[in-house]
Design a protein around this motif. Structure first.
Motif: not given
Length: 342
Positions: A228-231, A327-342
């Motif tokens: 998955v990438r742009f060419v 979480t979000a993911f895509g070109a690379g292939f790479a995936a990323h995540a983070c947490e939010m709290w209060r």
């Protein structure tokens, strides 16, 4: 420390149903350039409910025109429309946060559907009247997963400048990257993507009830890059999309989820497509209702999509929500995540 003060989204005013997209394709010469099997695939995705999408917002006067524009025309469309969309989202976020543009100390912006030099952030700064000493940073080439790395960059700026007001923007003009040939991945992409922008205001100090962001994680698999990438194809962006992507995304997201610091009340994910969401739900102990709703109403908007899902969840103002996992993911292939709290 990184606290969310506001989150706002924007889409182009023109909204097209999937059926309207199919009808527009039939009116022009576009389908004549494709094999019958390719036309059948497009019809199935657009008219049989096979995509999980009802409508998409596109910065187009007409759908027919998107298939006849050359590389220069598409580039000019991005230059014209992407800053407008980004500025609209950021103006809303500033108003919600009770801030004015001159109070912004840094703007981090991501996009992958076009290229400008100087970047889109320069145009947004001009349009909204940001100070001439504002720090501008454009992150390009991160694909659909970019919104979370941009948040991580903002966290770093706030760590060095705890009193700052930081804006983040994810903007994609996917209609400026429409491309068509007989490759199944290309055709499916043509049926899934829409335009949109999401902006947030962050501070290093919070108030009671503010959401805090942190616990960032990532995984990068360059050996899967060609999935998955742009060419570049004759000067135009062509989305290369392999059928293995849903499984690849699910495997990567499951790996990141195992590293979470706390137990979330909900997972909010990038709306990569129906098959991707199905695969994610197969490895996560959650039903991704907000993610599916964003996909249904707007299609896959690339990087802003996960923030559209977050906006929907926060708008519900559930008292029981104490922790969210993005979480979000895509070109690379790479995936990323983070947490939010209060």
């Amino acid at each position: 420390m990184m606290y969310l003060r506001s989150l706002a989204t924007a889409v182009p005013p023109r909204s097209f149903s999937q059926v309207e997209c199919w009808e527009a394709m039939q009116r022009g010469d576009f389908l004549k350039s494709l094999r019958a099997r390719s036309c059948g695939l497009i019809e199935k995705v657009l008219t049989h409910g096979a995509s999980g999408i009802d409508r998409r917002n596109l910065a187009l006067e007409s759908i027919e025109s998107s298939f006849t524009q050359d590389a220069e025309s598409l580039s000019l469309a991005f230059e014209r429309e992407a800053p407008v969309l980004a500025a609209a989202a950021l103006a809303k976020a500033l108003k919600q946060a009770g801030q004015v543009a001159q109070e912004v100390d840094a703007l981090f912006l991501c996009t992958c559907t076009g290229y400008l030099c100087p970047g889109v952030s320069s145009y947004v700064a001009e349009a909204l009247g940001l100070r001439d000493d504002v720090y501008l940073a454009d992150l390009v080439g991160l694909g659909c997963g970019a919104a979370i790395p941009v948040m991580r960059a903002a966290q770093g700026f706030l760590a060095a400048n705890p009193g700052a007001v930081v804006a983040t923007v994810a903007v994609e003009l996917c209609s400026a990257a429409f491309f068509a040939n007989d490759e199944p991945g290309v055709l499916i992409s043509l049926c899934l993507f829409g335009d949109g922008a999401a902006a947030a205001i962050w501070k290093g100090e919070g108030r009671p009830g503010d959401w805090q962001a942190g616990c960032f994680t990532t995984t990068h698999l360059p050996e899967e890059r060609e999935k998955v990438r742009f060419v570049n194809s004759a000067g135009r962006l062509k989305n290369q999309l392999h059928r293995a992507v849903p499984g690849l995304a699910a495997e990567a997201v499951a790996k990141l989820f195992a590293k979470r610091q706390g137990e979330p009340d909900q997972v909010l994910a990038h709306s990569g497509g129906r098959d991707v969401v199905d695969a994610l739900e197969g490895v996560l102990p959650f039903q991704l209702s907000e993610t599916r709703a964003v996909l249904k109403d707007h299609g896959n908007m690339s990087s802003p999509a996960v923030l559209f899902a977050l906006e929907r969840r926060l708008a519900e103002n559930r008292p029981s929500d104490r922790r969210l996992w993005l979480t979000a993911f895509g070109a690379g292939f790479a995936a990323h995540a983070c947490e939010m709290w209060r």
